[in-house]
Design an enzyme around this catalytic site. Structure first.
Site, PDB file in Angstrom:
ATOM      1  NE  ARG A   1      40.900  41.481  31.966  1.00 16.93           N
ATOM      2  CZ  ARG A   1      41.081  41.526  33.275  1.00 16.93           C
ATOM      3  NH1 ARG A   1      40.770  42.598  33.947  1.00 16.93           N
ATOM      4  NH2 ARG A   1      41.596  40.487  33.900  1.00 16.93           N
TER       5      ARG A   1
ATOM      6  NE  ARG B   1      45.742  35.263  41.233  1.00 17.18           N
ATOM      7  CZ  ARG B   1      45.576  36.131  40.240  1.00 17.18           C
ATOM      8  NH1 ARG B   1      46.405  37.145  40.094  1.00 17.18           N
ATOM      9  NH2 ARG B   1      44.583  35.992  39.402  1.00 17.18           N
TER      10      ARG B   1
ATOM     11  NE  ARG C   1      41.673  35.061  34.816  1.00 17.84           N
ATOM     12  CZ  ARG C   1      42.285  35.110  35.987  1.00 17.84           C
ATOM     13  NH1 ARG C   1      42.471  33.991  36.684  1.00 17.84           N
ATOM     14  NH2 ARG C   1      42.724  36.238  36.451  1.00 17.84           N
TER      15      ARG C   1
ATOM     16  NE  ARG D   1      40.229  35.777  40.735  1.00 21.08           N
ATOM     17  CZ  ARG D   1      40.861  36.738  40.057  1.00 21.08           C
ATOM     18  NH1 ARG D   1      41.672  37.567  40.691  1.00 21.08           N
ATOM     19  NH2 ARG D   1      40.705  36.871  38.757  1.00 21.08           N
TER      20      ARG D   1
ATOM     21  CE  LYS E   1      46.392  43.166  35.445  1.00 20.21           C
ATOM     22  NZ  LYS E   1      46.714  41.754  35.164  1.00 20.21           N
TER      23      LYS E   1
HETATM   24  P1  AMP Z   1      40.888  40.385  37.339  1.00 19.94           P
HETATM   25  O1  AMP Z   1      40.665  40.343  38.800  1.00 19.94           O
HETATM   26  O2  AMP Z   1      41.335  41.726  36.838  1.00 19.94           O
HETATM   27  O3  AMP Z   1      41.748  39.257  36.840  1.00 19.94           O
HETATM   28  O4  AMP Z   1      39.430  40.160  36.655  1.00 19.94           O
HETATM   29  C1  AMP Z   1      38.712  38.962  36.861  1.00 19.94           C
HETATM   30  C2  AMP Z   1      37.690  38.784  35.750  1.00 19.94           C
HETATM   31  O5  AMP Z   1      36.754  39.862  35.757  1.00 19.94           O
HETATM   32  C3  AMP Z   1      38.270  38.788  34.331  1.00 19.94           C
HETATM   33  O6  AMP Z   1      38.782  37.527  33.954  1.00 19.94           O
HETATM   34  C4  AMP Z   1      37.041  39.198  33.522  1.00 19.94           C
HETATM   35  O7  AMP Z   1      36.130  38.114  33.378  1.00 19.94           O
HETATM   36  C5  AMP Z   1      36.383  40.231  34.430  1.00 19.94           C
HETATM   37  N1  AMP Z   1      36.919  41.585  34.155  1.00 19.94           N
HETATM   38  C6  AMP Z   1      37.675  42.358  34.976  1.00 19.94           C
HETATM   39  N2  AMP Z   1      37.991  43.517  34.388  1.00 19.94           N
HETATM   40  C7  AMP Z   1      37.433  43.482  33.159  1.00 19.94           C
HETATM   41  C8  AMP Z   1      37.431  44.371  32.048  1.00 19.94           C
HETATM   42  N3  AMP Z   1      38.093  45.547  32.084  1.00 19.94           N
HETATM   43  N4  AMP Z   1      36.746  43.999  30.926  1.00 19.94           N
HETATM   44  C9  AMP Z   1      36.094  42.827  30.859  1.00 19.94           C
HETATM   45  N5  AMP Z   1      36.050  41.930  31.866  1.00 19.94           N
HETATM   46  C10 AMP Z   1      36.721  42.247  33.005  1.00 19.94           C
END
Ligand code: AMP
Length: 207
Positions: free
Chosen positions: A88, A122, A163, A152, A13
């Site tokens: 989400r 990554r 996740r 990360r 994404k």
């Molecule tokens: P991402 O970079 O989109 O994979 O987001 C990393 C982490 O940030 C996720 O695993 C969640 O812990 C938190 N996070 C990001 N976006 C959201 C969201 N829309 N709702 C809840 N937690 C989020």
């Protein structure tokens, strides 16, 4: 133009969102990037969200919805925006409907079996947050700002499985949510980034 990207962690994404936003001149809104910036800067929000993020859980709907509500009103969103990693949960998707009308939700579909492998390669920049993959980029500093790259915490294998399970539980239902509204488009994400990008561009151009 208001777009939503759906797909499991590791679907690509972020990579695709960056290219699509550059091509169509719209703002890239990644809630994950926003939260990581808060953590790097040690803000109250960043410190509060850290433990949940590192465990692979979801930050509370209220916090995230508030963040997005403010962000979409910023001047760079005037031509449109792409939401990457939001919504989400169904509660977030319903709240988004109260904030703005979405034109299309693109679901980047990747089989579960390849996600862990993809995520383990990554790397992320500790300075500007740019993302890399070791299959394409072998240096250990960022080509944009020179800062060291890191893995990360939530990309470590034990957290990735959590996740993916949180995704299956809370986020996958959004595919039906947007399908029922006639807004969903599926893209096969298990191909080269260039092929996936070409498909998404064609879909967005058809809006
Ligand atoms: P991402 O970079 O989109 O994979 O987001 C990393 C982490 O940030 C996720 O695993 C969640 O812990 C938190 N996070 C990001 N976006 C959201 C969201 N829309 N709702 C809840 N937690 C989020």
């Amino acid at each position: 133009m208001k777009l939503v990207f759906l797909g499991p962690p590791g679907a690509g994404k972020g990579t695709q969102a960056e290219k699509i936003c550059e091509y169509f001149g719209i703002a890239h809104i990644s809630t994950g990037d926003m939260l990581r910036r808060e953590m790097r800067e040690g803000t109250e929000l960043g410190n509060a969200a850290k433990a949940v993020i590192e465990a692979g859980g979801l930050v509370s709907d209220d916090i995230i919805i508030g963040m997005v509500k403010n962000r979409v009103n910023e001047p760079d969103c005037e031509n449109g925006f792409l939401l990457d990693g939001f919504p989400r949960t169904i509660a977030q998707a319903e709240a988004l409907e109260g904030i703005t009308a979405v034109d299309m939700a693109v679901n980047i579909d990747v089989p579960a079996g390849v996600l862990v492998d993809r995520i383990s390669g990554r790397r992320m920049c500790s300075g500007c947050g740019a993302g890399y993959h070791i299959s394409k980029y072998t240096r250990d500093t960022c080509e944009k700002c020179g800062a060291p790259l890191y893995i990360r915490d939530d990309d470590k294998p034990e957290t990735v499985l959590n996740r993916i399970s949180v995704y299956n539980d809370k986020t996958q239902p959004l595919i039906d949510f947007y399908d029922n509204k006639g807004l969903l488009k599926n893209v096969d994400g298990n191909r080269t980034p260039e092929e996936v990008l070409a498909d998404i561009k064609a879909l967005v151009e058809s809006i």
